[in-house]
Structures are given as structure tokens and as C-alpha cells.
Design a protein around this motif. Structure first.
Motif, PDB file in Angstrom:
ATOM      1  N   LEU A  40      19.383  24.793 -44.338  1.00  0.00           N
ATOM      2  CA  LEU A  40      17.735  24.481 -44.040  1.00  0.00           C
ATOM      3  C   LEU A  40      17.984  25.215 -42.539  1.00  0.00           C
ATOM      4  N   PHE A  41      17.159  26.415 -42.640  1.00  0.00           N
ATOM      5  CA  PHE A  41      16.710  26.581 -40.772  1.00  0.00           C
ATOM      6  C   PHE A  41      15.475  25.755 -40.575  1.00  0.00           C
ATOM      7  N   LEU A  42      15.513  25.267 -39.440  1.00  0.00           N
ATOM      8  CA  LEU A  42      15.127  24.604 -38.102  1.00  0.00           C
ATOM      9  C   LEU A  42      15.185  25.844 -37.510  1.00  0.00           C
ATOM     10  N   HIS A  43      13.604  26.083 -36.802  1.00  0.00           N
ATOM     11  CA  HIS A  43      13.002  27.413 -36.453  1.00  0.00           C
ATOM     12  C   HIS A  43      12.340  26.692 -35.173  1.00  0.00           C
ATOM     13  N   GLY A  44      12.155  28.122 -34.229  1.00  0.00           N
ATOM     14  CA  GLY A  44      12.165  27.357 -32.967  1.00  0.00           C
ATOM     15  C   GLY A  44      10.570  27.392 -32.281  1.00  0.00           C
ATOM     16  N   GLY A  45      10.366  27.971 -30.836  1.00  0.00           N
ATOM     17  CA  GLY A  45       9.023  27.504 -31.278  1.00  0.00           C
ATOM     18  C   GLY A  45       8.701  26.833 -29.624  1.00  0.00           C
ATOM     19  N   PRO A  46       8.594  25.490 -29.531  1.00  0.00           N
ATOM     20  CA  PRO A  46       7.609  24.643 -30.919  1.00  0.00           C
ATOM     21  C   PRO A  46       6.424  25.496 -31.272  1.00  0.00           C
ATOM     22  N   GLY A  47       6.065  25.600 -32.533  1.00  0.00           N
ATOM     23  CA  GLY A  47       5.653  26.011 -33.380  1.00  0.00           C
ATOM     24  C   GLY A  47       5.566  27.765 -33.974  1.00  0.00           C
ATOM     25  N   SER A  48       6.650  28.231 -34.108  1.00  0.00           N
ATOM     26  CA  SER A  48       6.804  29.716 -33.649  1.00  0.00           C
ATOM     27  C   SER A  48       7.614  29.314 -36.031  1.00  0.00           C
ATOM     28  N   ALA A  49       6.695  30.018 -36.642  1.00  0.00           N
ATOM     29  CA  ALA A  49       7.412  29.760 -37.709  1.00  0.00           C
ATOM     30  C   ALA A  49       7.840  30.865 -38.459  1.00  0.00           C
ATOM     31  N   ALA A  50       9.861  30.493 -38.335  1.00  0.00           N
ATOM     32  CA  ALA A  50      10.798  31.509 -39.051  1.00  0.00           C
ATOM     33  C   ALA A  50      10.628  32.160 -40.203  1.00  0.00           C
ATOM     34  N   SER A  51       9.894  31.639 -40.568  1.00  0.00           N
ATOM     35  CA  SER A  51      10.077  31.866 -42.110  1.00  0.00           C
ATOM     36  C   SER A  51       9.140  33.770 -42.485  1.00  0.00           C
ATOM     37  N   LEU A  52       8.682  33.874 -41.812  1.00  0.00           N
ATOM     38  CA  LEU A  52       7.494  35.293 -41.290  1.00  0.00           C
ATOM     39  C   LEU A  52       8.737  35.895 -41.076  1.00  0.00           C
ATOM     40  N   PHE A  53       9.652  35.930 -40.234  1.00  0.00           N
ATOM     41  CA  PHE A  53       9.912  37.295 -39.972  1.00  0.00           C
ATOM     42  C   PHE A  53      11.651  36.552 -40.387  1.00  0.00           C
ATOM     43  N   ALA A  54      12.055  36.069 -41.533  1.00  0.00           N
ATOM     44  CA  ALA A  54      12.979  36.050 -42.481  1.00  0.00           C
ATOM     45  C   ALA A  54      13.581  37.318 -43.174  1.00  0.00           C
ATOM     46  N   HIS A  55      12.354  38.471 -43.598  1.00  0.00           N
ATOM     47  CA  HIS A  55      12.876  39.772 -44.044  1.00  0.00           C
ATOM     48  C   HIS A  55      13.415  40.481 -43.066  1.00  0.00           C
ATOM     49  N   ALA A  56      13.483  40.254 -41.790  1.00  0.00           N
ATOM     50  CA  ALA A  56      14.246  41.258 -40.634  1.00  0.00           C
ATOM     51  C   ALA A  56      15.441  40.598 -40.561  1.00  0.00           C
ATOM     52  N   PHE A  57      15.706  39.307 -40.645  1.00  0.00           N
ATOM     53  CA  PHE A  57      17.851  38.994 -40.472  1.00  0.00           C
ATOM     54  C   PHE A  57      18.339  38.689 -41.560  1.00  0.00           C
ATOM     55  N   GLN A  58      17.919  38.483 -42.748  1.00  0.00           N
ATOM     56  CA  GLN A  58      18.260  37.645 -43.797  1.00  0.00           C
ATOM     57  C   GLN A  58      19.121  38.208 -45.390  1.00  0.00           C
ATOM     58  N   ASP A  59      18.326  39.148 -45.322  1.00  0.00           N
ATOM     59  CA  ASP A  59      18.725  39.497 -46.756  1.00  0.00           C
ATOM     60  C   ASP A  59      20.705  39.405 -46.730  1.00  0.00           C
ATOM     61  N   ARG A  60      21.154  39.052 -46.155  1.00  0.00           N
ATOM     62  CA  ARG A  60      22.740  39.417 -46.446  1.00  0.00           C
ATOM     63  C   ARG A  60      23.307  37.828 -46.610  1.00  0.00           C
ATOM     64  N   TRP A  61      22.615  36.777 -45.350  1.00  0.00           N
ATOM     65  CA  TRP A  61      22.323  36.046 -45.338  1.00  0.00           C
ATOM     66  C   TRP A  61      22.705  35.069 -47.213  1.00  0.00           C
ATOM     67  N   GLU A  62      21.604  35.342 -47.687  1.00  0.00           N
ATOM     68  CA  GLU A  62      21.963  35.146 -49.418  1.00  0.00           C
ATOM     69  C   GLU A  62      22.739  34.927 -49.628  1.00  0.00           C
ATOM     70  N   GLU A  63      23.503  35.741 -49.610  1.00  0.00           N
ATOM     71  CA  GLU A  63      24.845  36.214 -50.123  1.00  0.00           C
ATOM     72  C   GLU A  63      25.763  34.659 -49.739  1.00  0.00           C
ATOM     73  N   LEU A  64      25.621  34.549 -48.855  1.00  0.00           N
ATOM     74  CA  LEU A  64      26.490  33.013 -48.299  1.00  0.00           C
ATOM     75  C   LEU A  64      25.849  31.526 -48.771  1.00  0.00           C
ATOM     76  N   PHE A  65      24.538  31.872 -48.495  1.00  0.00           N
ATOM     77  CA  PHE A  65      23.970  30.664 -48.869  1.00  0.00           C
ATOM     78  C   PHE A  65      22.508  30.787 -49.479  1.00  0.00           C
ATOM     79  N   THR A  66      22.063  30.043 -49.743  1.00  0.00           N
ATOM     80  CA  THR A  66      21.007  29.628 -50.710  1.00  0.00           C
ATOM     81  C   THR A  66      20.270  28.851 -48.832  1.00  0.00           C
ATOM     82  N   VAL A  67      18.780  29.559 -48.461  1.00  0.00           N
ATOM     83  CA  VAL A  67      18.476  29.589 -47.433  1.00  0.00           C
ATOM     84  C   VAL A  67      17.143  29.396 -47.291  1.00  0.00           C
ATOM     85  N   VAL A  68      16.937  27.976 -47.251  1.00  0.00           N
ATOM     86  CA  VAL A  68      15.067  27.606 -47.754  1.00  0.00           C
ATOM     87  C   VAL A  68      14.422  27.064 -45.715  1.00  0.00           C
ATOM     88  N   HIS A  69      13.821  27.781 -45.554  1.00  0.00           N
ATOM     89  CA  HIS A  69      13.058  28.077 -44.346  1.00  0.00           C
ATOM     90  C   HIS A  69      11.849  27.052 -44.824  1.00  0.00           C
TER      91      HIS A  69
END
Length: 321
Positions: A40-69
Motif C-alpha cells: 500500500l503506497f501512502l502518498h505525500g503532499g499532503p494533497g498530492s495523489a501519487a496514483s497519477l504518477f504511478a506509470h512513471a516509476f512502478q512498472d517493474r515494481w509490479e514484478e515484486l508486489f501487488t501495488v495499491v495506490h
């Protein structure tokens, strides 16, 4: 539960709104192997959702984890759906607890991995102290330790850069902030911090990558025009949280943890300075603890150094096997 599916060349996953702590909140799930741990990814900010930026960094993460934003209460798509529901620290921690219970049930897991970035590291650290039975291990990225201490180090670093550049105009701008940040946060600290951030950017003491946040946002397969409105409204929705963040000091919390702790820090992070994280990691007690220092990376470590960050995640996961 409302299921929304979104697939594209850049991302494959499932979007949904789940009834959490009284309101429907937004989750985005992605992964390739059901047996992987759920992160479970807890984003920063406060108020800045990381879900909209996930495509920029997490493709390979998905080989290691089920990633939930999760777009936190008062942020992103959760704010759009619940424009009158503003967060408090207590409510957010209860939100996390209910989301963790939901994910454990959905994925048939006994525990969940938490990754907190920046403001999310405040939530993550407090949650694992209060609910260690729910967490397999915790990963802090851009870990917030002491906000006032961070601002003092940032101010000193910016001043050093300005003096080296012999820019008297910028030096006057810096000195106009007065005794920054002072001995305690006040209503003016956020306004002054934004002025300091402008100088940080000028002297290359912010992000280290060449990635454009606006272009990255626009390219997101999850992007909707309503997300822009949520970004604007997020400051108002998170005012109480920002006031809390200004005086936050993790050193005031217990130093004994019951779950393994891992920290990934950018060597050139001048929003949550490395020195404070290193000192904290030395002092805390945990079943296992380790810090990964990423060279030539700033606060957005996962974007600044994709491969090195992935290697750190892989090493963390392997250490738990």
C-alpha cells in the motif's frame, strides 16, 4: 464497491471506489503475480495523489508486489467524490486501518507492506507504531523526521549555495524570511517555505531528474480533467494537516518498533534531508532496520533513479524470504 477498469499501453490495473470509514475512497491496484506481497503506497503532499504518477516509476515494481495506490481523504479522486470531507490525522489513520483490512481480505493476506513517501511517511510511521500486527514491514521514502529541523538544514544549504554564487539579490530574498523557520511553526511558515522552495529550485536543490511533472500528469492513463480541480482544492482541504506537519517531530514518538523498517533516501534530498534520516535510523530499535542511500537522487527518489530504487525494493523483499 464501484469498479472502474482502465487499461492502456502504459498501465494495466483496476480502479475502484471502496466504502472506507464512511465515504467512498479511490484505490488503484496493479500487479502481475497473485502470490506477491501487497504494498500500500501512502502518498505525500499532503494533497498530492501519487496514483497519477504511478506509470512513471512502478512498472517493474509490479514484478515484486501487488501495488495499491490510495488517493487519501482530501486528495485526488477521493476529494472529487467527497468534496466536503476534509482529513484529520486521526481520521486518516483510521482510513488506513480499514483499507488494510479490506486489502487483507481481498488478497487473502495476513499482513500488508506499507510504503510511505514524504507526508505519507508520517502516516506510515505512526500506523506501524499503533498497528504492528497489520504490517509485514515498512518502507519509508523521503522520510519526515522533524519538520522544523529539516527546514533549518534546507535554509542553511540554500544560503550556502547563494553565497557561493555571490548573488546578493537572492541573499536578500532569503534573509527576508527572517528567523526561519523559528522555534515553532506558525501560520506564516507555509508561505515562507514556498518562497524558500523557489530558491531551492533555482539552485538545483529539488528534483534531480529531467521528468516534467506536468507532462507526466498529462500522460497518466488515470488522468481526468477533474483531477486538476482536485489539485487546486487540495490545499484548502488539507489545511489542518499542513499545520500539523509544520510541527511534526517523529523523535517525540516511541523509538521501539515491532516490524522491520527500511528507508530509501536520496543522497541529494533537500526536502527531507538525509542527515536526519541517518540519525533516526541509528537510534531506533526494530527487528530489522536498514537504510538505502541512492546517489544523485532527490526527494522523488523513485523517479530520479528508477533502477537503483528498484534494486533497493528487490533487496528488501528478498531479505524477508
Amino acid at each position: 464497491m464501484i469498479i472502474l477498469k482502465k487499461q492502456s499501453k502504459k498501465a494495466t490495473g483496476v480502479e475502484e471506489y471502496v466504502l472506507i470509514n464512511g465515504i467512498h475512497q479511490y484505490l488503484f491496484h496493479s500487479g502481475t503475480i497473485d502470490e506477491n506481497p501487497v504494498l500500500l503506497f501512502l502518498h505525500g503532499g499532503p494533497g498530492s495523489a501519487a496514483s497519477l504518477f504511478a506509470h512513471a516509476f512502478q512498472d517493474r515494481w509490479e514484478e515484486l508486489f501487488t501495488v495499491v495506490h490510495w488517493d487519501q481523504r482530501g486528495t485526488g479522486k477521493t476529494l472529487t467524490k467527497n468534496p466536503e470531507s476534509y482529513p484529520t490525522l486521526e481520521v486518516l489513520l483510521q482510513d488506513i486501518l480499514e483499507i488494510v483490512h479490506y486489502l487483507k481480505s481481498r488478497y487473502h493476506k495476513q499482513k500488508i507492506v506499507l510504503l510511505g513517501h514524504s507526508w505519507g511517511s508520517v502516516l506510515g510511521s505512526l500506523f506501524v507504531q499503533n498497528h504492528p500486527e497489520e504490517v509485514e514491514y515498512y518502507i519509508g521514502v523521503g522520510q519526515v523526521i522533524n519538520k522544523l529541523a529539516s527546514e533549518r538544514l534546507i535554509y542553511a544549504k540554500v544560503k550556502e549555495a547563494i553565497v557561493q554564487a555571490n548573488d546578493q539579490r537572492d541573499l536578500k530574498k532569503l534573509e527576508a524570511l527572517g528567523d526561519y523557520p523559528g522555534e515553532q511553526s506558525d501560520p506564516q511558515w507555509l508561505k515562507k517555505s514556498l518562497q524558500l522552495r523557489k530558491l531551492q529550485g533555482k539552485y538545483h536543490l529539488t528534483m534531480k531528474s529531467n521528468v516534467s511533472p506536468l507532462k507526466t500528469l498529462w500522460a497518466s492513463p488515470l488522468f481526468r480533467f477533474s483531477d486538476l480541480s482536485a489539485l487546486v482544492k487540495g490545499n484548502k482541504a488539507n489545511k489542518e494537516i499542513m499545520d500539523l506537519l509544520g510541527s511534526f517531530d517523529l523523535n517525540a514518538a516511541p523509538i521501539d518498533y515491532k516490524v522491520p523498517l527500511y528507508y530509501i533516501a536520496g543522497e541529494q534530498d533537500w526536502q527531507t534531508p538525509l542527515a536526519l534520516v541517518q540519525d533516526y535510523v541509528q537510534r531506533i530499535n526494530a527487528p530489522e532496520k536498514k537504510i538505502y542511500i541512492i546517489p544523485n537522487a532527490g526527494h522523488m527518489t523513485m523517479i530520479d533513479q528508477l533502477a537503483l530504487f528498484l534494486n533497493s525494493l528487490r533487496d528488501i523483499k528478498n531479505s524477508q524470504l
